[in-house]
Design an enzyme around this catalytic site. Structure first.
Site, short mmCIF file in Angstrom:
data_model
loop_
_atom_site.label_atom_id
_atom_site.label_comp_id
_atom_site.label_asym_id
_atom_site.label_seq_id
_atom_site.Cartn_x
_atom_site.Cartn_y
_atom_site.Cartn_z
N ARG A 29 13.05 -3.82 -5.65
CA ARG A 29 13.90 -2.79 -5.06
C ARG A 29 15.20 -3.38 -4.54
O ARG A 29 16.27 -2.91 -4.86
CB ARG A 29 13.16 -2.10 -3.90
N HIS B 255 7.10 3.73 -7.79
CA HIS B 255 6.04 3.15 -8.63
C HIS B 255 5.92 3.91 -9.95
O HIS B 255 5.81 3.31 -11.02
CB HIS B 255 4.67 3.26 -7.93
N LYS C 57 -3.36 -5.81 4.37
CA LYS C 57 -2.53 -4.72 4.91
C LYS C 57 -3.37 -3.54 5.44
O LYS C 57 -2.81 -2.56 5.92
CB LYS C 57 -1.58 -4.20 3.82
N SER D 291 5.62 2.60 0.26
CA SER D 291 4.40 3.31 0.70
C SER D 291 4.33 3.33 2.22
O SER D 291 3.91 4.33 2.81
CB SER D 291 3.16 2.62 0.14
O1 PNS Z 1 1.93 -3.48 -3.52
P1 PNS Z 1 1.80 -4.87 -2.96
O2 PNS Z 1 0.99 -4.85 -1.67
O3 PNS Z 1 3.12 -5.57 -2.80
O4 PNS Z 1 0.95 -5.71 -4.03
C1 PNS Z 1 0.62 -7.05 -3.81
C2 PNS Z 1 -0.30 -7.59 -4.92
C3 PNS Z 1 -1.54 -6.74 -5.08
C4 PNS Z 1 0.46 -7.62 -6.22
C5 PNS Z 1 -0.69 -9.02 -4.48
O5 PNS Z 1 -1.17 -9.00 -3.18
C6 PNS Z 1 -1.75 -9.67 -5.38
O6 PNS Z 1 -1.47 -10.02 -6.51
N1 PNS Z 1 -2.99 -9.82 -4.84
C7 PNS Z 1 -4.10 -10.38 -5.56
C8 PNS Z 1 -4.48 -11.78 -5.03
C9 PNS Z 1 -3.64 -12.83 -5.72
O7 PNS Z 1 -3.74 -13.04 -6.91
N2 PNS Z 1 -2.78 -13.50 -4.93
C10 PNS Z 1 -1.87 -14.50 -5.43
C11 PNS Z 1 -2.46 -15.87 -5.43
S1 PNS Z 1 -3.09 -16.39 -3.87
#
Ligand code: PNS
Length: 158
Positions: free
Chosen positions: A90, A17, A41, A128
Site C-alpha cells: 500500500r 485485498h 494479532k 483490516s
Molecule cells: O495480513 P497480514 O497479517 O499482514 O499477513 C501476514 C502473513 C500471514 C503473510 C505472515 O504473518 C505469514 O506469512 N505468517 C506465516 C508464518 C511464516 O511463514 N512466517 C515467516 C517466517 S518466520
C-alpha cells in the site's frame, strides 16, 4: 500451471485485498488465498468466518480458492504446489517488513518467489484494523469492504 498463494490475516477481507485477488487471478492460472489461522494479532473473526467471507466475495472468480493455514507460509505454498507468493503493497511503510519477509521466505525455500502488486490507489488507505476500528464506532463501511459482508461485520460489533 502457474499457481500463486496470496496469504494474510484477512480480518476481515477489504476491498484492497479483493482488488489484489482479482488482478492476480488474471495473471496466474490459479490463486489460493491463504488465511493465517492464529497469529499474534488475535483475530477479531474466526478463521472459518474469514475464509467464508473470502469465498463469498470471490465466488465470481473461477480460478480462486481459499484455505486456512497454520505454520510456515512456505510450507503452505509448497502444499498448494504454488511457486509464487503474492503480496500487496500500500505505502512505503509496508515495504520494509515485506522486504524482510520475502528474503526470509526465500532463505527458507529458494524456489519460492515473492511478487508484489501495488494496491489500487483508491484503496491504499484501507486496512483490516481500520475497518474494525470504524465498525466499533458504527461508522460507514461502504467502499471499504465488499458489500456482501458489511452486515456480518456490523453484527459482530452490535
Ligand atoms: O495480513 P497480514 O497479517 O499482514 O499477513 C501476514 C502473513 C500471514 C503473510 C505472515 O504473518 C505469514 O506469512 N505468517 C506465516 C508464518 C511464516 O511463514 N512466517 C515467516 C517466517 S518466520
Amino acid at each position: 500451471m502457474r499457481i500463486a498463494v496470496y496469504p494474510g490475516s484477512f480480518d476481515p477481507i477489504t476491498n484492497g485485498h479483493l482488488d489484489i485477488i482479482e488482478r492476480a487471478s488474471r495473471v496466474f492460472d490459479k490463486v489460493v488465498v491463504g488465511v493465517l489461522k492464529n497469529n499474534s494479532k488475535k483475530p477479531k473473526f474466526s478463521a472459518e468466518k474469514r475464509v467464508e467471507f473470502i469465498e463469498r466475495v470471490t465466488s465470481h472468480l473461477d480460478n480462486v480458492e481459499t484455505d486456512s493455514f497454520e505454520g510456515l507460509l512456505v510450507d503452505f505454498a509448497k502444499a498448494q504446489n504454488a511457486s509464487v507468493i503474492i503480496k500487496g503493497l500500500r505505502t512505503v511503510n509496508d515495504f520494509e517488513y515485506e522486504f524482510q519477509m520475502a528474503l526470509l521466505n526465500k532463505a527458507l525455500d529458494s524456489e519460492c518467489e515473492t511478487m508484489f502488486m501495488m494496491t489500487n490507489s483508491k484503496y491504499s488507505y484501507i486496512s483490516s484494523s481500520m475497518v474494525n476500528e470504524l465498525a466499533g464506532f458504527k461508522g460507514d463501511l461502504s467502499g471499504l469492504v465488499p458489500a456482501e459482508i458489511i452486515d456480518d461485520i456490523k453484527a459482530k460489533y452490535e
